[in-house]
Design a protein around this motif. Structure first.
Motif, PDB file in Angstrom:
ATOM      1  N   ASN A 121      -5.301   5.581  -3.595  1.00 17.38           N
ATOM      2  CA  ASN A 121      -6.321   6.709  -3.187  1.00 17.38           C
ATOM      3  C   ASN A 121      -6.830   6.779  -1.853  1.00 17.38           C
ATOM      4  OD1 ASN A 121      -6.060   7.734  -6.204  1.00 17.38           O
ATOM      5  ND2 ASN A 121      -7.003   5.872  -6.608  1.00 17.38           N
ATOM      6  N   PRO A 122      -6.069   6.797  -0.682  1.00 15.27           N
ATOM      7  CA  PRO A 122      -6.487   6.307   0.569  1.00 15.27           C
ATOM      8  C   PRO A 122      -7.431   7.580   0.788  1.00 15.27           C
ATOM      9  CG  PRO A 122      -4.333   6.914   0.626  1.00 15.27           C
ATOM     10  CD  PRO A 122      -4.324   6.678  -1.004  1.00 15.27           C
ATOM     11  N   VAL A 123      -7.309   8.858   0.459  1.00 14.75           N
ATOM     12  CA  VAL A 123      -8.254   9.892   0.983  1.00 14.75           C
ATOM     13  C   VAL A 123      -9.600   9.577   0.493  1.00 14.75           C
ATOM     14  CG1 VAL A 123      -8.661  12.314   0.815  1.00 14.75           C
ATOM     15  CG2 VAL A 123      -6.576  11.504   1.245  1.00 14.75           C
ATOM     16  N   ARG A 124      -9.684   9.199  -0.794  1.00 16.54           N
ATOM     17  CA  ARG A 124     -11.100   8.871  -1.458  1.00 16.54           C
ATOM     18  C   ARG A 124     -11.811   7.518  -0.723  1.00 16.54           C
ATOM     19  NH1 ARG A 124      -9.825   9.262  -6.876  1.00 16.54           N
ATOM     20  NH2 ARG A 124     -10.077  11.447  -6.812  1.00 16.54           N
ATOM     21  N   GLU A 125     -10.762   6.602  -0.541  1.00 19.45           N
ATOM     22  CA  GLU A 125     -11.286   5.612   0.344  1.00 19.45           C
ATOM     23  C   GLU A 125     -11.813   5.931   1.711  1.00 19.45           C
ATOM     24  OE1 GLU A 125     -11.620   2.031  -0.605  1.00 19.45           O
ATOM     25  OE2 GLU A 125     -11.117   2.695  -2.645  1.00 19.45           O
ATOM     26  N   ALA A 158      -3.060  12.467   3.380  1.00 20.98           N
ATOM     27  CA  ALA A 158      -3.026  13.315   2.299  1.00 20.98           C
ATOM     28  C   ALA A 158      -1.613  13.244   1.356  1.00 20.98           C
ATOM     29  CB  ALA A 158      -3.081  14.835   2.792  1.00 20.98           C
ATOM     30  N   MET A 159      -0.661  12.894   2.416  1.00 23.43           N
ATOM     31  CA  MET A 159       0.996  12.587   1.803  1.00 23.43           C
ATOM     32  C   MET A 159       0.957  11.315   1.261  1.00 23.43           C
ATOM     33  SD  MET A 159       3.320  14.126   4.748  1.00 23.43           S
ATOM     34  CE  MET A 159       3.015  12.928   5.702  1.00 23.43           C
ATOM     35  N   VAL A 160       0.012  10.355   1.713  1.00 18.12           N
ATOM     36  CA  VAL A 160       0.350   9.196   0.994  1.00 18.12           C
ATOM     37  C   VAL A 160      -0.788   8.891   0.023  1.00 18.12           C
ATOM     38  CG1 VAL A 160       1.663   7.930   2.736  1.00 18.12           C
ATOM     39  CG2 VAL A 160      -0.868   7.616   2.557  1.00 18.12           C
ATOM     40  N   ASN A 161      -1.435   9.948  -0.522  1.00 14.41           N
ATOM     41  CA  ASN A 161      -2.427   9.634  -1.642  1.00 14.41           C
ATOM     42  C   ASN A 161      -2.164   9.200  -2.991  1.00 14.41           C
ATOM     43  OD1 ASN A 161      -5.522   9.723  -1.665  1.00 14.41           O
ATOM     44  ND2 ASN A 161      -4.875  11.398  -3.303  1.00 14.41           N
ATOM     45  N   TYR A 162      -1.285   7.982  -3.106  1.00 17.65           N
ATOM     46  CA  TYR A 162      -0.893   7.658  -4.306  1.00 17.65           C
ATOM     47  C   TYR A 162      -1.979   6.647  -4.987  1.00 17.65           C
ATOM     48  CZ  TYR A 162       3.570   8.737  -1.916  1.00 17.65           C
ATOM     49  OH  TYR A 162       4.669   9.415  -1.339  1.00 17.65           O
ATOM     50  N   PRO A 163      -1.861   6.463  -6.214  1.00 13.54           N
ATOM     51  CA  PRO A 163      -3.050   5.785  -7.123  1.00 13.54           C
ATOM     52  C   PRO A 163      -3.015   4.374  -7.033  1.00 13.54           C
ATOM     53  CG  PRO A 163      -1.128   6.498  -8.571  1.00 13.54           C
ATOM     54  CD  PRO A 163      -0.866   7.170  -7.176  1.00 13.54           C
ATOM     55  N   TYR A 164      -2.055   3.733  -6.134  1.00 10.65           N
ATOM     56  CA  TYR A 164      -1.976   2.213  -5.958  1.00 10.65           C
ATOM     57  C   TYR A 164      -1.676   2.259  -4.466  1.00 10.65           C
ATOM     58  CZ  TYR A 164       2.665   3.933  -7.022  1.00 10.65           C
ATOM     59  OH  TYR A 164       3.683   4.816  -7.042  1.00 10.65           O
ATOM     60  N   PRO A 165      -1.809   0.891  -3.969  1.00  8.79           N
ATOM     61  CA  PRO A 165      -1.552   0.499  -2.620  1.00  8.79           C
ATOM     62  C   PRO A 165      -0.171   0.849  -1.946  1.00  8.79           C
ATOM     63  CG  PRO A 165      -2.854  -1.283  -3.439  1.00  8.79           C
ATOM     64  CD  PRO A 165      -2.545  -0.250  -4.841  1.00  8.79           C
ATOM     65  N   THR A 166      -0.068   1.281  -0.793  1.00  8.36           N
ATOM     66  CA  THR A 166       1.298   1.734  -0.386  1.00  8.36           C
ATOM     67  C   THR A 166       1.522   0.856   0.940  1.00  8.36           C
ATOM     68  OG1 THR A 166       0.441   3.801   0.836  1.00  8.36           O
ATOM     69  CG2 THR A 166       1.339   3.859  -1.489  1.00  8.36           C
ATOM     70  N   SER A 167       2.674   0.626   1.320  1.00 12.59           N
ATOM     71  CA  SER A 167       2.892   0.080   2.907  1.00 12.59           C
ATOM     72  C   SER A 167       4.167   0.529   3.342  1.00 12.59           C
ATOM     73  CB  SER A 167       2.988  -1.335   2.692  1.00 12.59           C
ATOM     74  OG  SER A 167       3.362  -2.090   4.063  1.00 12.59           O
ATOM     75  N   PHE A 168       4.259   1.626   4.297  1.00  9.04           N
ATOM     76  CA  PHE A 168       5.319   2.086   4.809  1.00  9.04           C
ATOM     77  C   PHE A 168       4.984   2.489   6.346  1.00  9.04           C
ATOM     78  CE2 PHE A 168       7.991   5.652   6.383  1.00  9.04           C
ATOM     79  CZ  PHE A 168       9.276   4.825   6.404  1.00  9.04           C
ATOM     80  N   LEU A 169       4.416   3.718   6.445  1.00  7.22           N
ATOM     81  CA  LEU A 169       3.836   3.828   7.757  1.00  7.22           C
ATOM     82  C   LEU A 169       2.659   2.688   8.182  1.00  7.22           C
ATOM     83  CD1 LEU A 169       3.204   7.641   7.504  1.00  7.22           C
ATOM     84  CD2 LEU A 169       5.037   6.565   8.491  1.00  7.22           C
TER      85      LEU A 169
END
Length: 482
Positions: free
Chosen positions: A282-286, A265-276
């Motif tokens: 949109n990882p929640v939707r995925e 939920a916290m990283v639900n950005y509209p483009y790929p992320t890489s930290f944790l």
């Protein structure tokens, strides 16, 4: 369910490694800023980028979170984006007891007598000590008494940046506090609000089937793992690194799943992320798409659907050999934060019947007993940050922008409306965890772009006022004209 989730579960941004360069430096700071019982010091790490800095330019100072400072420096692109227009020196300070800033080296986490100097108050004093050094080092012969400092921070770092301005207004002229849950404490925020937001995000973005599958899974997991055969079955089904064997293991996997859902939920950005971990846009939707596409008819099928969806978080790169339920990220100092949540950062968490999580009441005694078992300390049954930093009594403070995305569960304890004309709130309706502190991206929403523009406007206003008042060679008449 753990009483508190590491806050900088937290600063989640997508920037390739080594995008930004720094000089790595160290400064000797007092172990204890508040007594004269010891003269011990330790080396605090900080990073400096002076690419954009010119004479009299301000210092943009990031108040480090619970992890390696490089991680936060590489993932706070907003500071780099705006540094050229302000001629700013960029500094990222590591938080004591995290990264390599360990006061007692390998002994730092071995006993309360070593770990007891880990607190927000000591960390803020470290930052003030470092700021004074920076002002003396970079402000000499600049025709000013000292260079102005703007504090930045996200999540726990955002709490620190706000508290730094509140407690030490002579050291920083203003603060941008992103996703700072300074009101996520007893008596200020209902304990169920956090998990309710996570549930709403999953249900709103992923559909009712997704949230209901997760809600139904808890009892299925408990029932299946009531015997050794079931524990072994789930371990294989979800490709765990070690076989579940005890009731403690079951509680650990429940916590692990809970934290994954929160992180998504916290990283639900509209483009790929890489930290944790590496994640798609949109990882929640995925995640929910995997669950929703799986037509299960029994409990085993339900667990298979969740196992398939978990790959979005645990194995997006398809390189993970097995799932380690002891951690959800390699980059955060989870043990240090566990200690802080047993001392000053006791944040009540609970979930109700209408959430997608197990129903759980806030139990201070249970938290206290767990803290004593793990660290040999017990939290006070009072909220230390409220006493130390004022809670909601902030009328005497000034020059702080509190920003929150409404998709972020930590917004439950955030400042969502203006407190005064000088303590203002920015709300990003479609924003996840401190979306505004990330570097600009073509897929940014209009609301986050507007939030960043507001930040720049406020920073310029603070700095203009400071320069007018503090350039030493100007006459009173000249200052009046300005």
């Amino acid at each position: 369910m753990k009483s508190i989730i590491a806050l900088s579960v937290l600063l989640i941004c997508f920037v390739l490694a080594d995008t930004y360069s720094f000089d790595t430096k160290y400064i000797d700071v007092p172990l204890d800023h508040f007594s004269f019982a010891t003269n011990l010091t330790f080396k605090l790490k900080f990073l400096v980028n002076d690419t954009f800095h010119v004479d009299n330019g301000p210092i943009f100072f990031y108040t480090g979170n619970e992890g390696d400072i490089e991680v936060f420096a590489q993932n706070t692109g907003f500071m780099f984006d705006i540094a050229p227009q302000f001629n700013a020196l960029l500094v990222f300070a590591e938080h004591r007891y995290y990264g390599v800033s360990l006061p007692f080296g390998n002994l730092s986490y071995t006993a309360p007598k070593y770990l007891g100097y880990l607190s927000s108050g000591q960390a803020l004093a470290d930052y003030v000590y470092l700021i004074n050094y920076l002002q003396e080092t970079y402000g000499r012969q600049r025709h000013m008494k000292k260079l102005p400092v703007i504090a930045f921070g996200g999540s726990y770092g955002g709490m620190l940046s706000a508290w730094l301005r509140i407690k030490y207004p002579a050291s920083v002229v203003g603060a941008i506090a992103g996703s700072a849950p300074i009101w996520q404490f007893k008596g200020l925020t209902p304990c169920e609000n956090f998990y309710r937001i996570v549930t709403n995000v999953f249900e709103g973005l992923g559909g009712r089937k997704c949230s209901e599958t997760i809600k139904n899974s808890w009892s299925v997991i408990r029932a299946l793992t009531a015997n050794d055969a079931g524990k072994a079955n789930l371990s294989q089904l979800w490709n765990l690194c070690s076989v579940l064997k005890t009731d403690t293991d079951i509680n650990t996997i429940i916590d692990w799943l809970t934290n994954i859902y929160i992180n998504l939920a916290m990283v639900n950005y509209p483009y790929p992320t890489s930290f944790l971990v590496p994640l798609p846009g949109n990882p929640v939707r995925e995640f929910c798409g995997k669950i929703n596409s799986y037509e299960y008819k029994n409990n085993t099928g339900l667990l298979k659907a969740i196992g398939q969806a978990l790959n979005v978080y645990t194995n997006y790169t398809k390189t993970t050999k097995c799932n380690d339920i002891e951690k959800t990220s390699d980059n955060l100092g989870e043990k240090g934060w566990d200690f802080q949540s047993c001392t000053e950062m006791v944040i009540p968490m609970c979930s109700g019947d209408f959430d997608m999580f197990e129903t759980s009441k806030w139990d201070f005694k249970k938290v206290s007993d767990n803290c004593f078992k793990e660290f040999g300390v017990r939290p006070r049954d009072e909220e230390v940050p409220i006493l130390e930093y004022g809670g909601k009594e902030l009328g005497s403070a000034s020059n702080i922008v509190f920003s929150n995305g409404l998709l972020d569960p930590w917004s439950s304890g955030g400042v969502l409306s203006n407190v005064t004309r000088k303590l203002v709130a920015v709300v990003i309706p479609d924003g996840a965890h401190h979306f505004d502190l990330r570097a600009s991206n073509d897929l940014d929403t209009e609301s986050v772009r507007m939030a960043r523009q507001f930040h720049v406007h406020e920073i310029r206003k603070w700095l203009d006022r400071y320069y007018i008042d503090n350039i030493s060679h100007q006459s009173k008449y000249t200052r009046k004209l300005l």
